[in-house]
Scaffold this active site. Structure first.
Site, PDB file in Angstrom:
ATOM      1  N   GLY A 129      48.746  44.251  36.529  1.00 56.89           N
ATOM      2  CA  GLY A 129      47.654  44.371  37.683  1.00 56.89           C
ATOM      3  C   GLY A 129      47.653  43.146  39.055  1.00 56.89           C
ATOM      4  O   GLY A 129      49.335  42.322  38.122  1.00 56.89           O
ATOM      5  N   CYS A 130      46.811  43.189  39.530  1.00 58.41           N
ATOM      6  CA  CYS A 130      47.319  42.395  40.737  1.00 58.41           C
ATOM      7  C   CYS A 130      46.738  40.850  40.001  1.00 58.41           C
ATOM      8  O   CYS A 130      47.323  39.912  40.541  1.00 58.41           O
ATOM      9  CB  CYS A 130      46.713  42.472  41.640  1.00 58.41           C
ATOM     10  SG  CYS A 130      44.712  43.120  40.906  1.00 58.41           S
ATOM     11  N   PHE A 131      45.736  41.097  38.958  1.00 56.30           N
ATOM     12  CA  PHE A 131      45.232  39.513  38.529  1.00 56.30           C
ATOM     13  C   PHE A 131      46.192  38.954  37.794  1.00 56.30           C
ATOM     14  O   PHE A 131      47.326  38.012  37.897  1.00 56.30           O
ATOM     15  CB  PHE A 131      44.314  39.514  38.163  1.00 56.30           C
ATOM     16  CG  PHE A 131      43.204  39.741  38.401  1.00 56.30           C
ATOM     17  CD1 PHE A 131      42.116  38.528  39.779  1.00 56.30           C
ATOM     18  CD2 PHE A 131      41.761  40.660  39.186  1.00 56.30           C
ATOM     19  CE1 PHE A 131      41.109  38.615  39.818  1.00 56.30           C
ATOM     20  CE2 PHE A 131      40.969  41.072  39.632  1.00 56.30           C
ATOM     21  CZ  PHE A 131      40.615  39.520  40.351  1.00 56.30           C
ATOM     22  N   ALA A 134      49.353  37.124  39.673  1.00 56.22           N
ATOM     23  CA  ALA A 134      48.859  35.972  40.441  1.00 56.22           C
ATOM     24  C   ALA A 134      48.914  34.895  38.662  1.00 56.22           C
ATOM     25  O   ALA A 134      48.999  33.908  38.665  1.00 56.22           O
ATOM     26  CB  ALA A 134      47.821  36.243  40.989  1.00 56.22           C
TER      27      ALA A 134
END
EC number: 1.2.1.38
Length: 323
Positions: A129-131, A134
């Site tokens: 996922g994007c989170f 990061a």
């Protein structure tokens, strides 16, 4: 011979970004595009700026039983929409950009900069996922070197509005998002399980006490994760650990100064940095990615390159958009 690519969910933000990257890839050829509401349209109708070679490709209604010969299929579908459908896709190399197969049996978790050797040659990849992209990128070197405890990590993350998807809820419209800051998904965000599982795997222990709070900020793209962990390391030790860990990574940049979301816009880059106070048993880790790049389609293409035995950077060497 070009590598034949299909994209499902092409009219969404993630699918559209995958299309942009595939269109510029030296080895990939987009031969199949599928969607729901956009089915029947030519790509040029949905994306007026699409390269001329793809303009006439017609978006088909997604049907797992009726696919042309493909080498790689990217599925950019909402969480809950890909598990059953992809199970009916036989024999293709599959990359699920959505959330249904992260840490699922038979699928490899595609954190490409951390475990590239595990991805090479696989046929089923669950894109992070994007989170997680990061947050886990700056955490991985510290956990691997045991500079921080895997327990009681606090992740405070800010994301641009495109992370909500192209359909989205009315609360993500301009009038409600502009000049606003919105926390959401408190204590139960869909990315919590994969973050927790990966922290435990990297740190060799329990990720008990993990706190993850995402916030929506009024910008289009980008994620900044500010992470608080317990450890006696110095700032210099954290930076050194990250530089060693990512010494062979083409996409992770370790910076002495805190990163900014604009640094990664439109790219597959990830920026990490650290600030530590050993006297307070405190380490702050910072991670920045473009949520549609490293956080979705960029990492998916990176994974496809690894799976197909290509240079990891193929089609991903363009710099960020600035300003």
């Amino acid at each position: 011979m070009s590598i034949r690519i299909g994209i499902v969910g092409i009219s969404g933000f993630g699918g559209g970004e995958a299309m942009r990257l595939v269109a510029g890839h030296p080895e990939f050829e987009l031969v199949y595009a599928a969607g729901e509401g956009s089915a029947g349209q030519r790509l040029a109708e949905r994306f007026p700026g699409v390269p001329a070679k793809l303009a006439g490709l017609v978006i088909e209604k997604w049907d797992p039983a009726r696919l042309p010969p493909l080498d790689v299929l990217f599925a950019s579908l909402p969480t809950g929409a890909s598990r059953e459908a992809l199970a009916r896709v036989p024999g293709h190399v599959k990359i699920d950009i959505g959330g249904d197969h992260r840490y699922a049996d038979g699928w490899t978790y595609g954190l490409a900069d951390v475990w590239p050797s595990e991805i090479a040659g696989q046929t089923r990849i669950a894109n992070p996922g994007c989170f997680p992209a990061a947050a886990l990128t700056p955490l991985a070197p510290l956990l691997a070197a045991q500079l921080i405890s895997p327990e009681n990590i606090v992740i405070d993350a800010k994301t641009g509005i495109s992370g909500a998807g192209r359909g989205g809820d009315s609360k993500f419209g301009y009038a409600e998002s502009n000049e606003n800051l919105i926390p959401y998904g408190l204590l139960k965000h869909v990315h919590m399980p994969e973050i927790e599982s990966t922290i435990a795997r990297l740190g060799g222990g329990s990720a008990a006490g993990l706190v993850f709070t995402p916030h929506l900020v009024p910008m289009t793209r980008g994620i900044l994760a500010t992470i608080y962990a317990r450890g006696r390391a110095t700032t210099a030790q954290c930076l050194d650990a990250a530089r060693r860990f990512y010494a062979n990574s083409a996409f992770v940049r370790v910076t002495d100064t805190p990163p900014q979301t604009k640094w990664a816009t439109g790219s597959n880059l990830a920026f990490v940095s650290y600030a530590a106070d050993p006297d307070r048993n405190l380490v702050i880790a910072l991670g920045v990615v473009d949520n549609l790049g490293k956080g979705a389609a960029g990492q998916a293409v990176q994974n496809a390159n690894l799976m197909c035995g290509l240079a990891e950077t193929a089609g991903l060497e363009g710099g960020p958009v600035w300003p």
